[in-house]
Scaffold this motif. Sequence first.
Motif, short mmCIF file in Angstrom:
data_model
loop_
_atom_site.label_atom_id
_atom_site.label_comp_id
_atom_site.label_asym_id
_atom_site.label_seq_id
_atom_site.Cartn_x
_atom_site.Cartn_y
_atom_site.Cartn_z
N ARG A 1 -0.35 -6.84 -5.73
CA ARG A 1 -1.83 -6.90 -5.90
C ARG A 1 -2.54 -6.89 -4.36
O ARG A 1 -3.63 -6.89 -4.50
N GLY B 1 -8.00 -4.89 -8.09
CA GLY B 1 -8.41 -4.82 -9.32
C GLY B 1 -7.28 -4.68 -10.53
O GLY B 1 -7.48 -4.23 -11.36
N ALA B 2 -6.06 -5.08 -10.10
CA ALA B 2 -4.87 -5.04 -10.83
C ALA B 2 -5.30 -5.98 -12.07
O ALA B 2 -5.82 -7.06 -11.93
N ARG C 1 2.62 6.51 -7.06
CA ARG C 1 1.04 6.79 -7.89
C ARG C 1 1.37 7.59 -8.90
O ARG C 1 2.05 8.63 -9.21
N ALA D 1 -2.45 -4.95 -2.39
CA ALA D 1 -3.05 -3.50 -2.33
C ALA D 1 -3.93 -3.11 -3.41
O ALA D 1 -4.57 -2.00 -2.82
N ASP D 2 -4.03 -3.69 -4.28
CA ASP D 2 -5.08 -3.49 -5.28
C ASP D 2 -5.80 -4.60 -5.93
O ASP D 2 -5.03 -5.09 -6.92
N LEU E 1 2.94 1.59 -3.47
CA LEU E 1 2.09 2.08 -4.50
C LEU E 1 1.67 3.49 -4.27
O LEU E 1 1.52 4.17 -5.26
N VAL F 1 0.85 -1.31 0.11
CA VAL F 1 -0.07 -0.14 -0.01
C VAL F 1 0.86 1.20 0.06
O VAL F 1 0.59 2.11 -0.87
N LYS G 1 -6.05 1.53 -9.02
CA LYS G 1 -6.40 2.26 -7.80
C LYS G 1 -5.17 3.34 -7.55
O LYS G 1 -5.50 4.22 -6.85
N PHE G 2 -3.90 3.02 -8.03
CA PHE G 2 -3.22 4.13 -7.87
C PHE G 2 -2.55 4.58 -9.25
O PHE G 2 -1.55 5.33 -9.03
N ASN G 3 -3.00 4.20 -10.27
CA ASN G 3 -2.67 4.59 -11.66
C ASN G 3 -0.94 4.16 -11.62
O ASN G 3 -0.50 5.01 -12.34
N PHE H 1 -2.17 -1.06 -12.10
CA PHE H 1 -2.98 -0.97 -10.82
C PHE H 1 -3.92 0.15 -10.94
O PHE H 1 -3.43 1.19 -10.66
#
Length: 311
Positions: A143, A148-149, A119, A145-146, A115, A112, A165-167, A163
């Motif tokens: 993954r 949705g990767a 960002r 932390a995200d 990433l 977390v 969530k963090f672009n 990723f």
Amino acid sequence: MLMASKLTPTLITWLILPSCLLIFLYSMLLTLYTAPRSHSSNSKNQILAPPKCNLLKGHWVFDPNHKPMYNSTCPFHRNSWNCIKNQRENMSRINSWKWVPEQCDLNRVDPVRFLGLMRNRNIGFVGDSLNENFLVSFLCVLRVADAGAKKWKRKGAWSGAYFPKFNVTVAYHRAVLLAKYEWRSQQLLLSDKDGVKGTFRVDTDIPADDWANIADFYDVLVFNTGHWWHYDKFPKEMSLVFFEGGKPIHPPLEMLDGFKVVLENMVAHIEKVFPKRMLKFWRLQSPRHFHGGDWNQNGSCLFDKPLEELQ
């Protein structure tokens, strides 16, 4: 002949204590007189910087509580390389080793936080399977932390992930020699040597197509090469022939000499073409650890603990 009278324990104590006290006082005075005097009036306010930590100097420690941060469901594994899913023997023991530097702490990656710091940035790996193997594990850790990767294969990447969530994009470009190389069969060669199937032309000053056009995309790049520069990958019947400026290098170079020329040219290319703001790393090699033969000679990796320093 007169015998000297015996000294009582009490008397011995009173003789020794003053001597020790005098030695102690003398040593303290000597220190005061010989200590260098500070030329700065505020020297007591100066704080010495702590010594830098060498993360490479340390040892492996077995910790049964040390477990992977991901499981067999990570989608970035290649099925044949998914040791957790394929239930490789002694996997729990293998995953229980951790690297401990000698004079500092090395905390586990916080996906977390990592990433979050990266960002809106992109990270690229260029090289052989050593970088690829690291990438797979790295993607599975991030993954966490995200969830949705998504898989990402653009810009010539061999594999990677985005990723949302963090672009952040993290990808690998396969370029085992870093330089461009191509196969030339025996029919295209003027020479007709026995046993020669052909040669690989290596343009030492041209980057491989897989990473030739990524200079404007990544913010961090990690390069490596090394394991392919060996005769088990390119035997004499399929040897490397080195070119520079579109012409063969004369006299012909041996493999390791060609390796040096490629490294020099690739570093020069990176410094010239890639932005100065880009953070660039060169990754070192790990030792080969096949047992009972090499990778192409029915060898396997049966070890469940790290290699010793002299192995």
